[in-house]
Design a protein around this motif. Structure first.
Motif, mmCIF file in Angstrom:
data_model
loop_
_atom_site.group_PDB
_atom_site.id
_atom_site.type_symbol
_atom_site.label_atom_id
_atom_site.label_comp_id
_atom_site.label_asym_id
_atom_site.label_seq_id
_atom_site.Cartn_x
_atom_site.Cartn_y
_atom_site.Cartn_z
ATOM 1 N N GLU A 1 0.794 -1.228 0.000
ATOM 2 C CA GLU A 1 0.000 0.000 0.000
ATOM 3 C C GLU A 1 0.826 1.278 0.000
ATOM 4 N N LYS A 2 2.086 1.174 0.459
ATOM 5 C CA LYS A 2 3.005 2.316 0.502
ATOM 6 C C LYS A 2 2.397 3.564 1.176
ATOM 7 N N PRO A 3 1.902 3.432 2.418
ATOM 8 C CA PRO A 3 1.372 4.616 3.110
ATOM 9 C C PRO A 3 2.495 5.578 3.464
ATOM 10 N N ASP A 4 2.140 6.839 3.663
ATOM 11 C CA ASP A 4 3.135 7.834 4.082
ATOM 12 C C ASP A 4 3.336 7.823 5.590
ATOM 13 N N ALA A 5 2.301 7.412 6.321
ATOM 14 C CA ALA A 5 2.380 7.491 7.785
ATOM 15 C C ALA A 5 1.518 6.401 8.415
ATOM 16 N N ILE A 6 1.824 6.126 9.689
ATOM 17 C CA ILE A 6 1.014 5.210 10.503
ATOM 18 C C ILE A 6 0.508 5.986 11.708
ATOM 19 N N LEU A 7 -0.805 5.849 11.987
ATOM 20 C CA LEU A 7 -1.378 6.378 13.228
ATOM 21 C C LEU A 7 -1.564 5.191 14.179
ATOM 22 N N PRO A 8 -0.673 5.043 15.186
ATOM 23 C CA PRO A 8 -0.742 3.864 16.062
ATOM 24 C C PRO A 8 -1.480 4.120 17.366
ATOM 25 N N THR A 9 -1.937 5.351 17.599
ATOM 26 C CA THR A 9 -2.389 5.728 18.943
ATOM 27 C C THR A 9 -3.873 5.511 19.193
ATOM 28 N N VAL A 10 -4.595 4.916 18.218
ATOM 29 C CA VAL A 10 -6.019 4.640 18.434
ATOM 30 C C VAL A 10 -6.288 3.136 18.492
ATOM 31 N N GLY A 11 -5.223 2.332 18.497
ATOM 32 C CA GLY A 11 -5.365 0.876 18.491
ATOM 33 C C GLY A 11 -4.933 0.218 19.779
ATOM 34 N N GLY A 12 -5.025 0.963 20.884
ATOM 35 C CA GLY A 12 -4.701 0.379 22.176
ATOM 36 C C GLY A 12 -3.242 -0.022 22.289
ATOM 37 N N GLN A 13 -2.947 -0.920 23.244
ATOM 38 C CA GLN A 13 -1.565 -1.376 23.439
ATOM 39 C C GLN A 13 -1.073 -2.160 22.232
ATOM 40 N N THR A 14 -2.001 -2.856 21.548
ATOM 41 C CA THR A 14 -1.633 -3.608 20.347
ATOM 42 C C THR A 14 -1.031 -2.689 19.293
ATOM 43 N N GLY A 15 -1.702 -1.559 19.022
ATOM 44 C CA GLY A 15 -1.218 -0.620 18.018
ATOM 45 C C GLY A 15 0.138 -0.041 18.384
ATOM 46 N N ILE A 16 0.295 0.299 19.672
ATOM 47 C CA ILE A 16 1.555 0.872 20.151
ATOM 48 C C ILE A 16 2.694 -0.137 20.017
ATOM 49 N N ASN A 17 2.455 -1.385 20.459
ATOM 50 C CA ASN A 17 3.502 -2.411 20.417
ATOM 51 C C ASN A 17 3.922 -2.731 18.991
ATOM 52 N N LEU A 18 2.961 -2.756 18.064
ATOM 53 C CA LEU A 18 3.285 -3.027 16.664
ATOM 54 C C LEU A 18 4.103 -1.884 16.051
ATOM 55 N N ALA A 19 3.730 -0.654 16.394
ATOM 56 C CA ALA A 19 4.479 0.499 15.874
ATOM 57 C C ALA A 19 5.930 0.438 16.328
ATOM 58 N N ILE A 20 6.151 0.104 17.586
ATOM 59 C CA ILE A 20 7.522 0.004 18.106
ATOM 60 C C ILE A 20 8.282 -1.119 17.403
ATOM 61 N N ALA A 21 7.600 -2.256 17.214
ATOM 62 C CA ALA A 21 8.256 -3.393 16.541
ATOM 63 C C ALA A 21 8.666 -3.023 15.119
ATOM 64 N N LEU A 22 7.798 -2.322 14.384
ATOM 65 C CA LEU A 22 8.106 -1.931 13.003
ATOM 66 C C LEU A 22 9.237 -0.916 12.953
ATOM 67 N N TYR A 23 9.301 -0.038 13.963
ATOM 68 C CA TYR A 23 10.403 0.932 14.025
ATOM 69 C C TYR A 23 11.716 0.201 14.310
ATOM 70 N N GLU A 24 11.680 -0.687 15.290
ATOM 71 C CA GLU A 24 12.931 -1.319 15.739
ATOM 72 C C GLU A 24 13.455 -2.356 14.758
ATOM 73 N N ASN A 25 12.561 -2.982 13.953
ATOM 74 C CA ASN A 25 13.092 -3.941 12.971
ATOM 75 C C ASN A 25 13.436 -3.285 11.630
ATOM 76 N N GLY A 26 13.306 -1.944 11.589
ATOM 77 C CA GLY A 26 13.721 -1.202 10.403
ATOM 78 C C GLY A 26 12.676 -1.108 9.313
#
Length: 939
Positions: A84-109
């Motif tokens: 899909e090639k999005p420009d941005a991710i909004l992780p703050t409306v998906g609870g702890q699941t959204g936050i944890n996934l955002a961190i994982a995607l950042y840390e794995n590059g």
């Protein structure tokens, strides 16, 4: 300062949902995700949504430009980023699941590889708030007090800290939701046990061990900040229970009641410093502990995202936190966002309340009576109810009624409680503590004594004393007088309570208060305490002269919601209610929603033509219906979509003179009354398992001896398989039948021969004569496991064409014979080549959203059209597409101790996920992955 436009460098935004409903992360994130999708679409962005939960409103196709119902794993998300090639991710409306996934995607590059930005809260803000050690260091640097603590990677680290500071200690694992893995340790043995669990459940295997502030008062502030550093406090929330109980398990009050202005300003200033220091853009939840003796405070936790409390604060104030958060994330400033409630002010205004809100949790101990009922830092409730009124007493009584626990208003107490029981239950937090406090006050204990035992602020205990004093006045009164009636109603007493205390009929109480002119009036939730004119359609009931909700003219239908989330009645009925309200409006019919659940999309102020935030009981619903009667014409009542809550209201409302929209009381009664249903099946020549109805446990044993074991025993008129059990011996049957009879009350018990075949489930729509069957589902587990706890496959995989034809014929004949107008659900068992009907439910079911999404049939919309008298254009079995779908249950057993995890006819799952694939293996594999079960290992 020049206006800051929305960001034009962003074109498409990925929103991460929160996945299945589990204890600690529930329907509130469907509400926040749906709001965010609508807000960003309004701004012109392309929205990509990923979530694994098919029962949500947000995963309906109109809310995003591209929706993925896929497992919420870093690998799945990276594939979506590639595609899909999005420009941005909004992780703050998906609870702890959204936050944890955002961190994982950042840390794995992955974010860097695909050029994707985090908006709303960046990596540093999330990491600092969620990493306990970094958070402690940041708070210390800005002069905000935190409890003494140590960051432990091993049990030995925790023991060394304990040796220095002593017990009790609070254990808080990093990056978990609902306090998972945490707890309070009073000695070294408890420390070792909780640490082992916390280290295992923390994704980073790190745990904060901190000094206890148990007994301090707990407050939460909902804070909002934009990119230009404008900050407002949306709402202050006070916990009824002192520190030591997870906020999701505490009764809470908004706005805060016992803070002095000096204390409030102190916490407010700290909250502003915290959100600025973390750099959060959007909504943020800050939890404080306040020592009632010294005015010392400590910040306990910060959620750099929309939270459960955000949903509560949104509904309490009328300020749509998730909507504003999404708009701020793309560059809007607070004063540029119109207040959608008043349409005259902006989001830069701090809401003002001229009423009081009480939230009370809904615990699952009616399902798990042997579970550990003690409450601590790990959340145990499945849902919550909220009430609005002009006083704490009235709002509390409404909230308790909204829990929909049979005969559990504040008059209830266990006659077996001893003085020692009461003291223990008040000193040690548990789900019955409120009722224990009421019982202790009735037995002569003072509010101050109870404050000493519980650590609660005496303010609240004096309010409970007011309720007890009014009870005594009613008990001692020779008859009800206008003055006493007014006092009782303003303190939240229901007609049922008053009637019980006077040994009178609730109907006579209702008639007398009508004669005296004591009627329910409705006030508006307007965010501004009537300081500005508002156009909101959001109301609550009270007992005052002015009525701000005159009846709507024209065609209108009252939609009965489903109340608090509980095992057996979850988000799927909110989905049905919201779709129904929308479908009515599309047919030019005003939809009037009644619900008590602050987490839901249905209680969003714009989800219906008009919203009443009221208990779903006979009295409150009739009050709304009377208020909405225009020129002698009462609204129709839609009871098909609110689960068993709404169905149970159908009979008393019809007997009070109101008319159901769609299937009438006859259809409901025939489906629920075993004798009448058996007669109907015999007339139609449709087989059913042999069985009958009984009134007692001994009668059940006598019938079982005729049928032969095993047998299935259950009370009638229940949802979620409550008190249903397969019994293989007479002793088992005596035990379970006694429990089932207690739940059934005056209703009979059903005892059937248990057939161990394949269970088949069908949802269908009938317009009175034509029947459309969107799909036939097959359960992976054999019959005997509740359908909500079974894995379901669509389309059914093992049925022959002849069996499918039989099921279609039986479904069509039953829909016509019952006179269904709208949705109905049938469960079959195929045993030795014969199709048997187990039960028919003439209402929306748990599988409606799943089947709607996988078939593309707008089931609720068609059901509403049929209920309004429009004929179905299609009938028969809807042709299956090429995709196969699997629906898998998700359980929350790790949050509850001493609970039997065996699966049987009584439902135990809290949520569900969906897997889609070209083959059964792929669909099933995705569903198991999304459920967190993992794939089976060879062997």
């Amino acid at each position: 300062m020049p206006a800051v436009p929305k960001r034009t460098d962003l074109h498409s935004i990925l929103i991460i949902g929160s996945g299945p409903i589990v204890i600690g992360q529930a329907v509130e994130f469907d509400y926040s995700g749906t709001q965010a999708c609508k807000a960003l679409k309004d701004e012109g962005y392309r929205i990509i949504l990923v979530n694994s939960n098919p029962a949500t409103i947000m995963t309906d196709p109109e809310f995003a430009d591209r929706t993925y119902i896929e497992p919420l794993t870093p690998a799945t998300l990276e594939r979506i980023l590639e595609r899909e090639k999005p420009d941005a991710i909004l992780p703050t409306v998906g609870g702890q699941t959204g936050i944890n996934l955002a961190i994982a995607l950042y840390e794995n590059g992955a974010l860097e590889r695909h050029g994707v930005e985090l908006i709303g809260a960046n990596y540093d803000a999330i990491k600092t708030a969620e990493d306990r050690q970094l958070f402690k260091e940041k708070m210390t640097s800005i002069g905000v007090d935190v409890p003494q603590s140590a960051y432990a990677a091993t049990i030995e680290d925790a023991e060394q800290f304990a040796a220095r500071i002593g017990y009790p200690l609070v254990i808080r694992p990093s990056f978990t939701l609902g306090g998972s893995g945490g707890g309070i340790a009073y000695n070294v043995e408890e420390l070792r046990t909780i640490m082992a669990r916390g280290l295992d459940l923390s994704p980073v295997h790190r745990v904060l061990v901190e000094e206890s502030v148990i007994g301090w008062k707990e407050f939460e502030l909902e804070v909002m900040r934009d990119r230009a550093d404008n900050v407002i406090i949306v709402c202050s929330i006070e916990n009824f229970d002192p520190m030591g109980v997870h906020t999701g398990d505490s009764i809470v009050v908004a706005p805060s009641q016992t803070l002095s202005d000096q204390e409030y300003q102190m916490l407010r200033s700290a909250a502003l410093r915290i959100i600025r220091a973390l750099g959060v853009i959007g909504g943020c939840n800050v939890q404080f502990a306040l020592d009632p003796k010294s005015r010392d405070y400590a910040v306990v936790e910060v959620n750099p995202r929309v939270s459960r409390s955000s949903a509560l604060a949104s509904k309490a104030t009328g300020y749509p936190i998730a909507r504003v958060t999404a708009k701020i994330a793309v560059g809007r400033r607070l004063h540029e966002i119109p207040n959608a409630v008043t349409k005259r002010t902006t989001a830069a205004f701090e809401p003002a309340l001229d009423y009081l809100v009480v939230k009370i949790p809904r615990w699952p101990f009616d399902k798990f009576p042997d579970g550990d009922r003690r409450l601590g830092t790990q959340m145990k409730s499945t849902g919550e109810a909220m009430a609005i009124d002009r006083s704490f007493e009235a709002a509390l009584q409404k909230a308790v009624r909204s829990l929909e626990m049979r005969s559990r208003d504040l008059l209830w107490e266990d006659p077996n409680w001893t003085a020692a029981d009461l003291e223990r239950m008040i000193r040690e937090p548990n789900d019955q503590r409120l009722w224990a406090l009421m019982a202790a006050l009735r037995r002569g204990h003072t509010p101050q004594k109870l404050a000493d035992w519980s650590g609660m602020d005496p303010f609240f205990l004096h309010k409970l004393q007011n309720i007890v004093d009014c009870e005594r006045s009613l008990l001692q009164a020779p008859s009800l007088t206008p003055g006493l009636a007014r006092r009782a109603k303003r303190l939240g007493f229901s007609d049922q309570q008053i009637g019980t205390l006077l040994d009178d009929m609730p109907e006579r109480v209702r008639d007398r208060r009508k004669a005296w002119g004591i009627r329910t009036t409705y006030k508006m939730v307007d965010t501004c305490a009537a300081e500005f004119e508002a156009v909101t359609p959001y109301f609550y009931g009270t007992y005052e002269a002015e009525n701000e909700a005159p009846a709507l003219p024209g065609r209108k239908v009252v939609v009965l919601g489903s109340g608090p989330i509980r095992i057996g009645q979850g988000i799927e009925f909110d989905y049905c209610s919201v779709r129904a309200a929308n479908a009515l409006r599309e047919q030019n019919v005003s939809s009037i929603m009644i619900n008590s659940n602050p987490e839901t999309v249905s209680t969003d102020f714009d989800a219906s033509t008009r919203l009443y935030f009221e208990p779903l009981d006979d009295e409150s619903v009739r009050d709304v219906l009377e208020n909405e009667t225009f020129d002698g014409q009462a609204p129709l009542v839609l009871a098909q979509f609110g689960g068993q809550t709404a169905i149970n209201l159908a009979e008393p409302l019809v007997h009070a003179g109101y008319t159901l929209l769609g299937s009438d009381l006859h259809a409901i009664d025939v489906a629920e009354d075993r004798d009448r249903f058996s007669e109907l099946l015999d007339q139609l020549g449709i087989p059913q398992p042999p069985g009958g109805i009984v009134q007692s446990a001994p009668d059940a044993v006598s019938l079982a001896e005729q049928l032969g074991y095993p047998v299935l025993v259950r009370p009638s008129f229940v949802l979620g398989g409550r008190a249903m059990e397969v019994c293989r011996t007479a002793d088992e049957l005596m035990e379970f039948a006694a429990t089932a009879k207690e739940i059934a009350g005056k209703k009979p018990l059903l005892v059937d021969k248990y057939l161990e075949g394949a269970e088949i489930e069908v949802d269908a729509i009938c317009d009175g004569s034509r029947v459309l069957i969107p799909g036939i589902m097959e359960h992976v587990e054999r019959a005997g496991v509740h359908s909500g706890d079974s894995i379901a496959l669509y389309p059914a995989q093992s049925l022959t064409p002849e069996l499918i034809d039989t099921i279609v014929r039986y479904t069509t004949e039953l829909g016509r014979a019952l006179g269904v107008r709208g949705l109905f659900n049938i469960q079959y068992v195929v045993f030795e080549g014969v199709v048997y009907v187990i039960e028919v439910n003439p209402r929306g079911s748990r599988t409606v959203p799943f089947l709607s999404k996988v078939t593309g049939v707008p089931m609720v919309d068609l059901a509403i059209a049929a209920a309004l008298g429009l004929p179905l254009q299609e009938c028969g079995l809807w042709p299956a597409g090429e995709l196969i779908a699997a629906k898998a249950p998700v359980f929350s057993m790790n949050k509850l101790t001493h609970v039997d995890t065996y699966l049987g006819p009584e439902m135990k799952s809290t949520g569900e996920v969906m897997g889609l694939g070209d083959a059964v293996g792929e669909a099933l594999g995705k569903a198991l992955l999304a459920a967190g079960s993992g794939l089976p290992k060879p062997g």
